[in-house]
Design a protein around this motif. Structure first.
Motif, PDB file in Angstrom:
ATOM      1  N   ASP A 182      -3.228  -1.290 -11.314  1.00  0.00           N
ATOM      2  CA  ASP A 182      -4.642  -1.676 -11.135  1.00  0.00           C
ATOM      3  C   ASP A 182      -4.759  -2.949 -10.292  1.00  0.00           C
ATOM      4  O   ASP A 182      -5.728  -3.122  -9.538  1.00  0.00           O
ATOM      5  N   ALA A 183      -3.782  -3.829 -10.426  1.00  0.00           N
ATOM      6  CA  ALA A 183      -3.819  -5.070  -9.641  1.00  0.00           C
ATOM      7  C   ALA A 183      -3.740  -4.740  -8.154  1.00  0.00           C
ATOM      8  O   ALA A 183      -4.490  -5.301  -7.334  1.00  0.00           O
ATOM      9  N   VAL A 184      -2.863  -3.812  -7.802  1.00  0.00           N
ATOM     10  CA  VAL A 184      -2.768  -3.392  -6.395  1.00  0.00           C
ATOM     11  C   VAL A 184      -4.118  -2.802  -5.966  1.00  0.00           C
ATOM     12  O   VAL A 184      -4.617  -3.072  -4.868  1.00  0.00           O
ATOM     13  N   GLN A 185      -4.750  -2.055  -6.849  1.00  0.00           N
ATOM     14  CA  GLN A 185      -6.053  -1.446  -6.549  1.00  0.00           C
ATOM     15  C   GLN A 185      -7.111  -2.512  -6.269  1.00  0.00           C
ATOM     16  O   GLN A 185      -7.885  -2.410  -5.319  1.00  0.00           O
ATOM     17  N   ILE A 186      -7.128  -3.541  -7.093  1.00  0.00           N
ATOM     18  CA  ILE A 186      -8.128  -4.609  -6.910  1.00  0.00           C
ATOM     19  C   ILE A 186      -7.930  -5.312  -5.562  1.00  0.00           C
ATOM     20  O   ILE A 186      -8.892  -5.705  -4.913  1.00  0.00           O
ATOM     21  N   PHE A 187      -6.688  -5.420  -5.133  1.00  0.00           N
ATOM     22  CA  PHE A 187      -6.413  -6.071  -3.845  1.00  0.00           C
ATOM     23  C   PHE A 187      -6.657  -5.123  -2.656  1.00  0.00           C
ATOM     24  O   PHE A 187      -6.557  -5.546  -1.492  1.00  0.00           O
ATOM     25  N   GLY A 188      -6.936  -3.844  -2.951  1.00  0.00           N
ATOM     26  CA  GLY A 188      -7.161  -2.884  -1.866  1.00  0.00           C
ATOM     27  C   GLY A 188      -5.953  -2.792  -0.946  1.00  0.00           C
ATOM     28  O   GLY A 188      -4.811  -2.870  -1.401  1.00  0.00           O
ATOM     29  N   GLY A 189      -6.206  -2.673   0.357  1.00  0.00           N
ATOM     30  CA  GLY A 189      -5.110  -2.540   1.327  1.00  0.00           C
ATOM     31  C   GLY A 189      -4.156  -3.724   1.280  1.00  0.00           C
ATOM     32  O   GLY A 189      -2.929  -3.561   1.418  1.00  0.00           O
ATOM     33  N   TYR A 190      -4.681  -4.917   1.034  1.00  0.00           N
ATOM     34  CA  TYR A 190      -3.812  -6.110   0.987  1.00  0.00           C
ATOM     35  C   TYR A 190      -2.831  -6.035  -0.182  1.00  0.00           C
ATOM     36  O   TYR A 190      -1.744  -6.582  -0.117  1.00  0.00           O
ATOM     37  N   GLY A 191      -3.234  -5.339  -1.232  1.00  0.00           N
ATOM     38  CA  GLY A 191      -2.348  -5.183  -2.386  1.00  0.00           C
ATOM     39  C   GLY A 191      -1.112  -4.373  -2.060  1.00  0.00           C
ATOM     40  O   GLY A 191      -0.098  -4.455  -2.751  1.00  0.00           O
TER      41      GLY A 191
END
Ligand SMILES: Cc1cc2nc3c(=O)[nH]c(=O)nc-3n(C[C@H](O)[C@H](O)[C@H](O)COP(=O)(O)OP(=O)(O)OC[C@H]3O[C@@H](n4cnc5c(N)ncnc54)[C@H](O)[C@@H]3O)c2cc1C
Length: 388
Positions: free
Chosen positions: A339-348
């Motif tokens: 989910d953390a990667v999701q919150i960061f979107g492409g930058y994640g």
């Protein structure tokens, strides 16, 4: 009664570990991850601060920390780098069979050594063909006069390339029989010095995560061990291995809690500054819900971890609670990091931010020290064998 209040000493320990982790480890974690390099200097500093081998009893020179205090420390280290935490934990894992089953002589020699010098130790249980099925191991020993002769191959050995000694599980039956209980009774645990003839370090794994930790094969080619190398008695190895897992699974829960805490920390900051549709993404309820779920996961993982560790410290060690803590926190770390990667979107999805490392590091939590499936088996077996 189970009480979550931390003592002043525990708060001070957590502060020391937090400062060390955030000042010395976090800034260089990306480098060691990228290069897959073993951060010897960081381990040396951790050892000087007493943050390594923390459960070695005081009578052997250690801090003699409780399991709960050790878990507090580990969560802080894993916040900064789960790989560094894995190597620090693996030292204690290598020492734990000695704490559980060692004679005073063995404790004096090996536990004191860990405190006297910044050496590494490893725990050698898993093999190429035997991970979950511990008793399916092929590494075997034969008695020869006053010696044991040990032969076999261990895999996935954390710190194995740097260790000065190994605690090694081996069977007296090179071709294990089908009956599981009979296989368990043939296992013994030995302390093996790295410099003995026949001990070799094999290939190093190129891992997805925890890349600052060292993971290798360790091979034993007719290694001659003195009688004094056995921990406890022949046939007690499986019991020692299971007791070691009971003691070490809260540590994994602590490491996983560190990953969750870091993910929440990074996501909160990012969600407040990243704007879409003219407002910070923190204003979108879908993002808020992910943050809320992360906070719940952290609280619940920590609580289970502390409960399991507290039970160890009370002498009420409970395999099921240890398994629950390990299982829940590992699964939550994986979910939260995703989910953390999701919150960061492409930058994640890039190495510009630390969340992709958290996702790679979280995965191991569901695999080592018994996979999530094995933890569910332990818990389910207990449910079905109890009276309800
Ligand atoms: C980076 C790393 C570090 C490690 N460090 C150490 C170490 O220091 N010392 C050490 O001894 N070991 C170490 N391990 C080994 C680790 O504990 C094993 O990888 C783990 O126990 C799983 O064993 P395996 O890899 O053989 O998988 P397997 O046992 O082959 O399992 C494969 C899959 O099948 C599932 N499975 C297996 N049996 C069952 C079953 N009965 N029911 C349902 N599902 C099942 C598993 O859950 C898994 O999903 C490490 C591993 C890694 C990756």
């Amino acid at each position: 009664m189970f009480d979550l209040t931390l003592s002043e000493e525990q708060e001070a320990l957590r502060k020391t570990a937090r400062e060390f982790a955030r000042e010395k480890i976090a800034p260089v974690a990306g480098h060691f991850d990228e290069e897959g390099e073993f951060p010897t200097q960081i381990f040396r500093q951790a050892w000087e601060l007493g943050l390594m081998n923390a459960e070695v009893p005081e009578q052997y020179g250690g801090l003699g920390l409780s399991c709960l205090s050790h878990c507090l420390l580990m969560e802080e280290i894993a916040w900064a780098c789960a790989g560094v935490n894995t190597s620090m934990a693996a030292n204690m894992l290598g020492a734990m069979p000695i704490i559980i089953a060692g004679s005073d002589d063995q404790k004096q020699r090996y536990l004191s050594w860990l405190i006297r010098e910044p050496i590494f130790a490893s725990y050698c249980c898993s093999e190429p063909e035997a991970g979950s099925d511990v008793a399916g191991m092929r590494t075997h020993y034969v008695k020869d006069g006053d010696s044991y002769v040990l032969t076999g191959q261990k895999r996935w050995i954390t710190n194995g390339g740097h260790a000065s000694f190994y605690t090694v599980l081996a069977t007296s039956d090179a071709k294990p029989e089908k009956d599981l209980k009979a296989r368990n009774r043939k296992i013994a645990c030995f302390i093996v010095d790295r410099d003995l003839p026949g001990v070799k370090v094999g290939k190093e794994e190129n891992k997805m995560g925890h890349r600052a930790s060292n993971t290798v094969d360790v091979l034993f080619d007719e290694v001659r061990l003195p009688k004094a190398a056995i921990l406890g008695q022949e046939g007690e190895g499986f019991k020692i291995a299971m007791k070691t897992f009971d003691r070490s699974r809260p540590w994994i829960a602590a490491g996983a809690s560190g990953i969750i805490a870091r993910a929440l920390h990074e996501c909160r900051a990012y969600a407040l500054q990243r704007k879409t549709f003219g407002v910070p993404i923190a204003n979108h309820q879908a993002v808020q819900f992910m943050l809320a779920d992360m906070a719940v996961a952290l609280e619940a993982s920590r609580s289970l971890c502390h409960k399991a560790a507290w039970m160890v410290d009370q002498g009420k060690l409970d395999s099921v609670v240890s398994s629950m803590a390990k299982l829940y926190s590992a699964d939550m770390a994986m979910k939260v990091a995703t989910d953390a990667v999701q919150i960061f979107g492409g930058y994640g999805y890039t190495k510009e931010y630390p969340v992709e490392k958290l996702m790679r590091d979280a995965k191991l939590m569901q695999i080592y020290e018994g996979t999530s499936q094995i933890q569910r088996m332990v818990i389910a077996r207990n449910i079905l064998s109890s009276e309800g």
